[in-house]
Design a protein around this motif. Structure first.
Motif, mmCIF file in Angstrom:
data_model
loop_
_atom_site.group_PDB
_atom_site.id
_atom_site.type_symbol
_atom_site.label_atom_id
_atom_site.label_comp_id
_atom_site.label_asym_id
_atom_site.label_seq_id
_atom_site.Cartn_x
_atom_site.Cartn_y
_atom_site.Cartn_z
ATOM 1 N N VAL A 1 9.019 1.693 -27.747
ATOM 2 C CA VAL A 1 8.180 0.986 -26.778
ATOM 3 C C VAL A 1 6.908 1.772 -26.494
ATOM 4 N N ALA A 2 7.039 3.104 -26.321
ATOM 5 C CA ALA A 2 5.867 3.929 -26.056
ATOM 6 C C ALA A 2 4.882 3.866 -27.220
ATOM 7 N N THR A 3 5.398 3.902 -28.446
ATOM 8 C CA THR A 3 4.527 3.812 -29.622
ATOM 9 C C THR A 3 3.845 2.449 -29.683
ATOM 10 N N GLY A 4 4.593 1.411 -29.355
ATOM 11 C CA GLY A 4 4.012 0.070 -29.358
ATOM 12 C C GLY A 4 2.877 -0.056 -28.364
ATOM 13 N N THR A 5 3.009 0.575 -27.187
ATOM 14 C CA THR A 5 1.927 0.506 -26.196
ATOM 15 C C THR A 5 0.689 1.235 -26.686
ATOM 16 N N MET A 6 0.869 2.288 -27.452
ATOM 17 C CA MET A 6 -0.284 3.003 -27.999
ATOM 18 C C MET A 6 -1.079 2.112 -28.951
ATOM 19 N N PHE A 7 -0.372 1.393 -29.812
ATOM 20 C CA PHE A 7 -1.066 0.485 -30.740
ATOM 21 C C PHE A 7 -1.724 -0.671 -29.980
ATOM 22 N N SER B 1 0.803 -1.227 0.000
ATOM 23 C CA SER B 1 0.000 0.000 0.000
ATOM 24 C C SER B 1 0.835 1.275 0.000
ATOM 25 N N VAL B 2 2.106 1.188 0.389
ATOM 26 C CA VAL B 2 2.946 2.395 0.439
ATOM 27 C C VAL B 2 4.067 2.324 -0.600
ATOM 28 N N ALA B 3 3.869 1.548 -1.642
ATOM 29 C CA ALA B 3 4.894 1.438 -2.685
ATOM 30 C C ALA B 3 5.258 2.820 -3.224
ATOM 31 N N PRO B 4 6.562 3.148 -3.350
ATOM 32 C CA PRO B 4 6.957 4.468 -3.833
ATOM 33 C C PRO B 4 6.661 4.682 -5.309
ATOM 34 N N LEU B 5 6.405 3.581 -6.025
ATOM 35 C CA LEU B 5 6.156 3.663 -7.463
ATOM 36 C C LEU B 5 5.089 2.641 -7.817
ATOM 37 N N ARG B 6 4.037 3.109 -8.514
ATOM 38 C CA ARG B 6 2.936 2.234 -8.884
ATOM 39 C C ARG B 6 2.568 2.552 -10.336
ATOM 40 N N MET B 7 2.925 1.656 -11.256
ATOM 41 C CA MET B 7 2.684 1.925 -12.666
ATOM 42 C C MET B 7 2.739 0.622 -13.458
ATOM 43 N N SER B 8 2.404 0.724 -14.747
ATOM 44 C CA SER B 8 2.485 -0.456 -15.604
ATOM 45 C C SER B 8 3.949 -0.776 -15.905
ATOM 46 N N GLY B 9 4.199 -2.048 -16.153
ATOM 47 C CA GLY B 9 5.556 -2.455 -16.493
ATOM 48 C C GLY B 9 6.057 -1.813 -17.764
ATOM 49 N N TRP B 10 5.152 -1.547 -18.731
ATOM 50 C CA TRP B 10 5.560 -0.903 -19.985
ATOM 51 C C TRP B 10 6.033 0.519 -19.745
ATOM 52 N N SER B 11 5.324 1.260 -18.891
ATOM 53 C CA SER B 11 5.764 2.631 -18.581
ATOM 54 C C SER B 11 7.105 2.608 -17.870
ATOM 55 N N ALA B 12 7.277 1.639 -16.985
ATOM 56 C CA ALA B 12 8.561 1.526 -16.296
ATOM 57 C C ALA B 12 9.689 1.271 -17.289
ATOM 58 N N ALA B 13 9.414 0.433 -18.294
ATOM 59 C CA ALA B 13 10.434 0.148 -19.308
ATOM 60 C C ALA B 13 10.774 1.397 -20.106
ATOM 61 N N VAL B 14 9.750 2.186 -20.459
ATOM 62 C CA VAL B 14 9.975 3.416 -21.217
ATOM 63 C C VAL B 14 10.919 4.339 -20.456
ATOM 64 N N ALA C 1 -2.587 6.550 -23.626
ATOM 65 C CA ALA C 1 -1.250 5.960 -23.558
ATOM 66 C C ALA C 1 -0.197 7.035 -23.317
ATOM 67 N N GLY C 2 -0.315 8.151 -24.049
ATOM 68 C CA GLY C 2 0.660 9.229 -23.889
ATOM 69 C C GLY C 2 0.626 9.833 -22.499
ATOM 70 N N LEU C 3 -0.580 10.133 -21.997
ATOM 71 C CA LEU C 3 -0.692 10.702 -20.656
ATOM 72 C C LEU C 3 -0.225 9.704 -19.603
ATOM 73 N N GLY C 4 -0.522 8.415 -19.844
ATOM 74 C CA GLY C 4 -0.074 7.402 -18.889
ATOM 75 C C GLY C 4 1.435 7.396 -18.734
ATOM 76 N N HIS C 5 2.144 7.503 -19.853
ATOM 77 C CA HIS C 5 3.608 7.529 -19.771
ATOM 78 C C HIS C 5 4.114 8.820 -19.124
ATOM 79 N N LEU C 6 3.445 9.951 -19.412
ATOM 80 C CA LEU C 6 3.872 11.214 -18.802
ATOM 81 C C LEU C 6 3.657 11.206 -17.292
ATOM 82 N N TYR C 7 2.485 10.743 -16.858
ATOM 83 C CA TYR C 7 2.224 10.662 -15.421
ATOM 84 C C TYR C 7 3.181 9.674 -14.763
ATOM 85 N N ALA C 8 3.491 8.590 -15.476
ATOM 86 C CA ALA C 8 4.455 7.633 -14.942
ATOM 87 C C ALA C 8 5.819 8.290 -14.752
#
Length: 442
Positions: A322-328, A294-307, A346-353
């Motif tokens: 990778v970011a383009t691939g996640t959009m498709f 519950s107190v994880a310092p980072l919470r996101m998708s694995g794809w965003s983490a890779a980006v 997808a774009g906002l998800g990566h920016l927030y990540a």
């Protein structure tokens, strides 16, 4: 059990595409039946809701996609006992109901005043124990906890009490803003106070936009709090976060209502301010032990983490691929929403990540980042950008407050590492990866 509230407002994340709604915190996708679409259309148009709306509106409320707008309450301020834990400071709170001051081992003892009931603890046992001592004396259905460094006005309870028209709501908290001041510390706290959770209402849930509410000021059903055993007295800090999460696990709802605003006086010195931030961070390990993940310092998708890992490694072409691939991939997954919406999400998800990565690196992982920057010139510049750019987005003058923000993050992160060492656990240091979006149909 459906909420009795029959009026709702849309969350700022809410977007609908015919029978698809994307909203909430974290974002969720709802695919609607024809009847479900009529319900959300009525909410959007502020029209009377169709019969049988409760199942869907409850799901939307639980996801943070919509928010209840109650217009009345079964309670008045006279139904609220106010408990104030106090240590060497006299409270300033006035109350429409009973006012219970718990002297938590002050030296000398606090003086009793007319209109107050004072309970004395012979030794300082911490805020959790002091609040529990006050709770034991409460005879009203609701209890408000207010700290001595918080100022409330005469009407602060009114917006909060309305939410108790829903029998599932056990706790409601106001917005806690920093008291206006002219000192550098007061100006910094006005935009970076950890107690100020912002202007948007929300459900309270770990991993959501409002993951906790502080006990600096809040109202709770006394019986619901007693049912979970009150505050955990073994926790000197974080006891309020733990209490809220235990209420939620017991099946209750907790709400954040910024229509009610109270004012918190910041620490009087930089030393006290730094100690506060270290204490906040130190509580993370104990909270993770009781509420894993519950107190994880980072919470996101694995794809965003890779980006963002590729960005830090200075491999921008691979990051873009990778970011383009996640959009498709998201476009194929969301084949019933417009293509541009999939791209936007997808774009906002990566920016927030990216902001989450920056926060995790500067607040919790800064010792690792510092060592990595010393050992590798390749990642030194990206890490410097991650540390500085978020501060440039603050409303304060970056040149004046960048050092304070970095000191804030370092103090908090120091506390996290100290707590992790004390508890011999890395849970509060570990990221949590999730998939998006969650899906619901109705």
């Amino acid at each position: 059990m459906a909420s009795v509230t029959a009026s709702f407002s849309l969350d700022g994340t809410y977007r609908r595409f015919d029978r698809v709604v994307i909203a909430g915190s974290p974002l969720r996708l709802f695919r609607l039946t024809a009847g479900g679409r009529r319900v959300v259309e009525a909410i959007e148009q502020h029209a009377p809701l169709p019969a049988g709306h409760g199942k869907l509106t409850d799901r939307l409320v639980e996801a943070g996609a919509i928010h209840p707008c109650p217009t009345g309450s079964p309670f008045t301020p006279a139904d609220v006992s106010v408990v104030v834990p106090a240590l060497n400071t006299m409270p300033t709170v006035a109350s429409g109901g009973a006012l219970i001051v718990v002297d938590d081992g002050s030296n000398p003892p606090l003086a009793s005043r007319p209109g107050e009931r004072t309970i004395r603890l012979t030794t300082n046992r911490g805020p959790g124990a002091a609040r529990n001592a006050g709770l034991a004396e409460v005879t009203t259905p609701l209890v408000a906890f207010v700290d001595t460094d918080v100022d409330v006005d005469a009407d602060w309870l009114t917006p909060l009490l309305m939410h108790f028209s829903d029998p599932l709501v056990a706790l409601v908290a106001p917005r806690v803003v920093s008291t206006v001041g002219s000192t550098t510390l007061a100006l910094y706290e006005s935009v970076r106070s950890p107690l100020d959770l912002g202007p948007q209402p929300g459900r309270v849930a770990a991993g959501s936009r409002v993951s906790y509410v502080p006990a600096a000021a809040l109202v709770v059903r006394a019986d619901a709090l007693r049912a979970i055993g009150g505050f955990d007295e073994t926790l000197r800090t974080g006891e309020d976060v733990d209490m809220v999460w235990r209420l939620l696990k017991a099946g209750n709802r907790c709400r954040y209502e910024p229509a009610s605003i109270v004012h918190h006086r910041p620490r009087g010195s930089w030393k006290a301010w730094a100690r506060q931030r270290v204490a906040y961070g130190r509580s993370a390990a104990a909270l993770d032990r009781k509420h894993p993940g519950s107190v994880a310092p980072l919470r996101m998708s694995g794809w965003s983490a890779a980006v963002w890992a590729m960005v830090v490694a200075r491999k921008p072409v691979m990051a873009i691929v990778v970011a383009t691939g996640t959009m498709f991939a998201l476009r194929r997954k969301l084949d019933d929403v417009p293509p541009e919406e999939s791209v936007r999400l997808a774009g906002l998800g990566h920016l927030y990540a990216g902001r989450q990565v920056a926060s995790a690196i500067t607040r919790v992982w800064w010792p690792i980042a510092l060592v990595a920057a010393m050992l590798s010139r390749r990642i030194r510049l990206p890490l410097l950008g991650i540390a500085v750019i978020p501060s440039l987005l603050d409303s304060l003058c970056p040149a004046r407050y960048l050092a304070i923000r970095l000191a804030d993050d370092i103090a908090y992160g120091t506390g996290v590492w100290v707590g992790a060492i004390e508890h011999r656990s890395v849970g509060a240091l570990a990221p949590k990866f999730t998939n998006w979006p969650g899906r619901t149909a109705d």
